[in-house]
Write a protein that holds these residues in place. Structure first.
Motif, mmCIF file in Angstrom:
data_model
loop_
_atom_site.group_PDB
_atom_site.id
_atom_site.type_symbol
_atom_site.label_atom_id
_atom_site.label_comp_id
_atom_site.label_asym_id
_atom_site.label_seq_id
_atom_site.Cartn_x
_atom_site.Cartn_y
_atom_site.Cartn_z
ATOM 1 N N GLY A 41 -19.160 11.262 -17.223
ATOM 2 C CA GLY A 41 -19.035 12.694 -17.333
ATOM 3 C C GLY A 41 -17.618 13.175 -17.117
ATOM 4 O O GLY A 41 -16.678 12.394 -16.959
ATOM 5 N N MET A 42 -17.475 14.485 -17.109
ATOM 6 C CA MET A 42 -16.165 15.106 -16.932
ATOM 7 C C MET A 42 -16.245 16.125 -15.800
ATOM 8 O O MET A 42 -17.214 16.872 -15.688
ATOM 9 C CB MET A 42 -15.747 15.805 -18.230
ATOM 10 N N THR A 43 -15.224 16.136 -14.964
ATOM 11 C CA THR A 43 -15.144 17.104 -13.881
ATOM 12 C C THR A 43 -14.049 18.119 -14.188
ATOM 13 O O THR A 43 -12.911 17.746 -14.448
ATOM 14 C CB THR A 43 -14.850 16.424 -12.536
ATOM 15 N N ILE A 44 -14.424 19.391 -14.184
ATOM 16 C CA ILE A 44 -13.474 20.489 -14.354
ATOM 17 C C ILE A 44 -13.147 21.019 -12.961
ATOM 18 O O ILE A 44 -14.050 21.362 -12.195
ATOM 19 C CB ILE A 44 -14.069 21.603 -15.226
ATOM 20 N N THR A 45 -11.872 21.069 -12.632
ATOM 21 C CA THR A 45 -11.465 21.548 -11.313
ATOM 22 C C THR A 45 -10.958 22.978 -11.410
ATOM 23 O O THR A 45 -10.190 23.318 -12.304
ATOM 24 C CB THR A 45 -10.373 20.653 -10.706
ATOM 25 N N ALA A 46 -11.417 23.808 -10.491
ATOM 26 C CA ALA A 46 -11.013 25.215 -10.469
ATOM 27 C C ALA A 46 -10.946 25.682 -9.020
ATOM 28 O O ALA A 46 -11.529 25.057 -8.129
ATOM 29 C CB ALA A 46 -11.997 26.065 -11.262
ATOM 30 N N ALA A 47 -10.239 26.781 -8.796
ATOM 31 C CA ALA A 47 -10.090 27.288 -7.433
ATOM 32 C C ALA A 47 -9.722 28.754 -7.461
ATOM 33 O O ALA A 47 -9.205 29.268 -8.456
ATOM 34 C CB ALA A 47 -9.019 26.492 -6.679
ATOM 35 N N GLY A 48 -9.995 29.436 -6.351
ATOM 36 C CA GLY A 48 -9.578 30.826 -6.234
ATOM 37 C C GLY A 48 -10.574 31.705 -5.512
ATOM 38 O O GLY A 48 -11.070 31.357 -4.436
#
Length: 356
Positions: A41-48
Motif C-alpha cells: 500500500g501507500m501512506t500519505i503523510t499530512a499534518a496541521g
C-alpha cells in the motif's frame, strides 16, 4: 558412504535448493514499483490543524475502508506546525484554519494550492460551577476578558448581559493556544474585526502575544485546561466542546442577537462565503451579517503542492482530497462541521486540476 546414505544426502540438498530459490523469488517479487505499492500500500503523510482533527479522523478511516491500499498518517499538531512541515517538504500536504500569505507561499519550493475541506464554528468554552448554559458575551466583553480588562466573573459589564444568572465573585482565567494555531488565527481575526483596541495592541495571527492567561497545546489542550480549571474561559472548535461536555457561551452577533455556535451557523457562514469566494479561496468569514449568523467561524484548508515529483503519490493525494470535499462531506454534520457548498467544491475542482 552407502548408496542409501548418498541418495538421502542428495535429496536433502535438492529440497534446500528449491526452498531457497522460492524464498529468493518471493523477496524479489515484493521489491520496487507497482508490486510494492500493491502488496504494502501507500501512506500519505499530512499534518496541521487540530480544529479539523475529529472530522479528518473519521474521513480518513472511512477512506481506508474504501481504498485498503491507501493509509493517511495525519498528525494533529496545529496549523502552524503543518505549514512549517509543508515548507520544509517533509509531508505530502498540510491542513490549516488560517490561509497562507503570499510571503509564506513564496517559501514553499513546490508552491501551494488552498482547498477548503470544511467550515467550523469556534465555541467560547468556560468552567463555572452551576452555570452550564445561558452565559452571554458581547464582542466587547469577550475582547475585554482576553485583554485582561475584565478579571472577575461578577464584573458589572458581564452582570448587565446576564441578569438571570448568579455570576460568582471568581477570578477569570483565560486559556489560549500555546502553539501556532489556525484556531487562534480565526479567534484573533474575529477579535481584531470587532475590537479596535485588540487590533492595535495584539492583532491577528496563528501565534500572538496574549496579554493574560495560560496556554494549552492544541484544541485538545485548551479544552482540557478549561475543563479542569474553575473560572476559566477559552476557545475551541465546537466538536471539542460537545465531545468533552464543556459549557459554551452565546456570543452577540453583528445583528445584535446572542447566538450559540452550531452546525446551522457554520452552514450559513459557508453559504454566505460561497457567494463571493475569491478564485484562490483565501478569505476570512468572521463576523458576517445575518439574524442567525455566528461570528467566530472559519474554513479549514488542505494545503497541497502545485507540483509533486512522484506521479503515483500525486494521484493518490488528489483522489483523497477530492473525496474529502465531495463524498467525504457526508461525515461532516454528525461531527458539527458544515458541508462545503457545491459552488466552492466546483472551485476546488478547478484549482486542484492545476496540480502537476
Amino acid at each position: 558412504m552407502s548408496k542409501k546414505a548418498k541418495w538421502l544426502s542428495f535429496s536433502i540438498i535438492a529440497i534446500m535448493v528449491v526452498v531457497l530459490a522460492g524464498c529468493g523469488s518471493s523477496k524479489e517479487g515484493n521489491t520496487g514499483g507497482n508490486s510494492k505499492a500493491s502488496d504494502n500500500g501507500m501512506t500519505i503523510t499530512a499534518a496541521g490543524s487540530t480544529f479539523v482533527n475529529p472530522l479528518f479522523s473519521k474521513m480518513f478511516s472511512e477512506y481506508n475502508k474504501l481504498h485498503a491500499d491507501i493509509r493517511v498518517n495525519y498528525q494533529s499538531i496545529g496549523s502552524g506546525g503543518g505549514i512549517k512541515q509543508l515548507t520544509e517538504g517533509t509531508i505530502d500536504f498540510a491542513a490549516s484554519d488560517a490561509f497562507m500569505t503570499d510571503e509564506d507561499i513564496s517559501k514553499v519550493k513546490n508552491g501551494v494550492i488552498h482547498i477548503p475541506v470544511t467550515v467550523g464554528a469556534e465555541a467560547i468554552i468556560y468552567n463555572l460551577d452551576g452555570i452550564d448554559k445561558g452565559l452571554k458575551l458581547t464582542q466587547e466583553t469577550l475582547a475585554d476578558i482576553f485583554l485582561g480588562k475584565i478579571t472577575k466573573w461578577n464584573d458589572a459589564k458581564l452582570k448587565a448581559d446576564n441578569a438571570d444568572l448568579s455570576l460568582p465573585d471568581l477570578a477569570i482565567t483565560p486559556v489560549y493556544r500555546s502553539d501556532g494555531s489556525g484556531t487562534t488565527a480565526i479567534f484573533t481575526d474575529y477579535l481584531s474585526t470587532v475590537n479596535p483596541e485588540w487590533k492595535e495592541k495584539v492583532g491577528q495571527g496563528k501565534s500572538v502575544q496574549f496579554p493574560v492567561g495560560v496556554g494549552g497545546k492544541g484544541n485538545e489542550g485548551v479544552a482540557g485546561q478549561v475543563k479542569q480549571t474553575p473560572g476559566s474561559i477559552g476557545y475551541a472548535e465546537l466538536a471539542y466542546a460537545v465531545n468533552n461536555n464543556i459549557s459554551y457561551a452565546q456570543v452577540r452577533n453583528k445583528d445584535g442577537n446572542f447566538v450559540s455556535p452550531s452546525l446551522e451557523a457554520a452552514t450559513l457562514a459557508a453559504e454566505t462565503a460561497a457567494a463571493n469566494m475569491p478564485a484562490d479561496t483565501r478569505v476570512s468569514i468572521v463576523e458576517k451579517s445575518g439574524e442567525k449568523a455566528y461570528g467566530i467561524v472559519g474554513f479549514t484548508w488542505a494545503l497541497l503542492n502545485v507540483e509533486y515529483d512522484d506521479a503515483d503519490k500525486k494521484k493518490a493525494i488528489i483522489d483523497l482530497v477530492k473525496w474529502a470535499y465531495r463524498d467525504g462531506q457526508q461525515y461532516s454534520e454528525e461531527l458539527l462541521y458544515a458541508k462545503i457548498p457545491e459552488a466552492i467544491a466546483k472551485l476546488n475542482d478547478t484549482n486542484i486540476a492545476k496540480i502537476q
